[in-house]
Design an enzyme around this catalytic site. Sequence first.
Site, mmCIF file in Angstrom:
data_model
loop_
_atom_site.group_PDB
_atom_site.id
_atom_site.type_symbol
_atom_site.label_atom_id
_atom_site.label_comp_id
_atom_site.label_asym_id
_atom_site.label_seq_id
_atom_site.Cartn_x
_atom_site.Cartn_y
_atom_site.Cartn_z
ATOM 1 N N CYS A 119 0.753 -1.295 -0.055
ATOM 2 C CA CYS A 119 0.052 0.156 -0.043
ATOM 3 C C CYS A 119 0.854 1.309 -0.062
ATOM 4 C CB CYS A 119 -0.723 -0.074 1.258
ATOM 5 S SG CYS A 119 -2.069 1.296 1.531
ATOM 6 N N PRO A 125 -6.571 5.132 -0.006
ATOM 7 C CA PRO A 125 -6.929 6.444 1.090
ATOM 8 C C PRO A 125 -6.301 6.129 2.399
ATOM 9 C CG PRO A 125 -8.846 5.031 0.218
ATOM 10 C CD PRO A 125 -7.688 4.471 -0.557
ATOM 11 N N ASP A 127 -3.991 7.883 3.587
ATOM 12 C CA ASP A 127 -3.733 9.069 3.871
ATOM 13 C C ASP A 127 -5.024 9.669 4.500
ATOM 14 O OD1 ASP A 127 -4.905 8.928 1.462
ATOM 15 O OD2 ASP A 127 -3.872 10.912 0.726
ATOM 16 N N ASP A 311 -16.884 -4.653 -6.404
ATOM 17 C CA ASP A 311 -16.978 -6.145 -6.013
ATOM 18 C C ASP A 311 -17.618 -6.902 -6.879
ATOM 19 O OD1 ASP A 311 -14.749 -5.285 -4.466
ATOM 20 O OD2 ASP A 311 -16.246 -5.669 -2.572
#
Length: 424
Positions: A119, A125, A127, A311
Amino acid sequence: MDKLRIKGGKSLAGSVDISGAKNAALPELCAALLTAETVTLQNVPGLQDVATMLKLIRNMGVEAERSAHAPGTVILNAGPLSSPEAPYELVKTMRASVLALGPLLARFGEATVSLPGGCAIGSRPVDQHIKGLQAMGADIIVEHGYMLARLPKGQTRLKGAAITTDMVTVTGTENFLMAATLAEGETILENAAQEPEIGDLAEMLIKMGAKIEGHGSRRIRIQGVERLHGCTHQVVADRIETGTFLCAVAAAGGDVVLNHGRADHLEVVIEKLREAGATVTAGEGFIRIQASGRMKAQSFRTTEYPGFPTDMQAQFMALNAIAQGTSTVTETIFENRFMHVNEMVRLGAKIQIEGKVCVINGVEQLSGATVMATDLRASASLVIAGLVASGETFVERIYHLDRGYDQMEAKLRGIGADIERMKA
């Protein structure tokens, strides 16, 4: 390493019990970290990712046992927690481990969580998790592959805050939701994810004494409390497993009832299946699908819930591969989500990739071959393709499948598929 052997061409009939949702069970296991009291989770699926999460929280000192008397029940107690750390060895195979960050920080004032394997900050995301928890007063640094989070000296609780993420993030919303339950004051989450699994997590937290409003919308309001208590909670049914079986029946033909399926969590997918030619009916706690002949190809674009789920993209593409007509599939959520395409082409599918778009020309028949699963949903799509291909299909690297599907081949065999697990 196991593989699946599938002999295609059989229609499907009978019923399937849909398992609890992986994407609800994982954050709910982490939610048990928020209290020193006992939490009982029911309908927990028997998946590799769940086993990894249990290993992770046991490593922290949490008592976590599967009930010998009630299949699918896990009893957790985080009272004796000794180490608020999620090490790389346990995190590298599962991105959801970042969900431990918020609960650990909220209850213990510190957390050391490895960055999920592969990652890069910014491309996924993670962060956003850091920014949101910093807004609640946490000091977080990233070094040597770990997120080191602490409350400032003299501060005993996170502070309520207004958090607006740059993009919709499911795990980010879950992390902030859990952290905010024990924060001082009010937290407002803007641009929150709306997935049913988040609503299920919120319902569990409310049972534990949390004060939450607006879950299921883009704006969630949480009033922090000083402590949470234990609860008993049943994990919501897995909408992606449900959708996968719906696509399998639409492709292979048949008449199947999916027990515990929630049509209200899959409205866009069900509408596409009806437009394709399947008959789908639903009631309290079940969905029934009837399909015969070739379906009509359906174009779609993946978006955040309540849109078409990323998904389900690969599984519906498998259906489009043998449907009448040409369709386009646009992937807007993740990069590298077309890794199943080359394997489907090996089975005879006619698919071209043009950036974020796949163009699928439906063919009348696929032919069996050996294919390799590259990720969780790709592996499910190859199983569906194998169910309709002539001859035998072998799907290798099915450890991907075991991460997110509870006994998939046994459930398919129960409704008439010719499928077995073999040692590779």
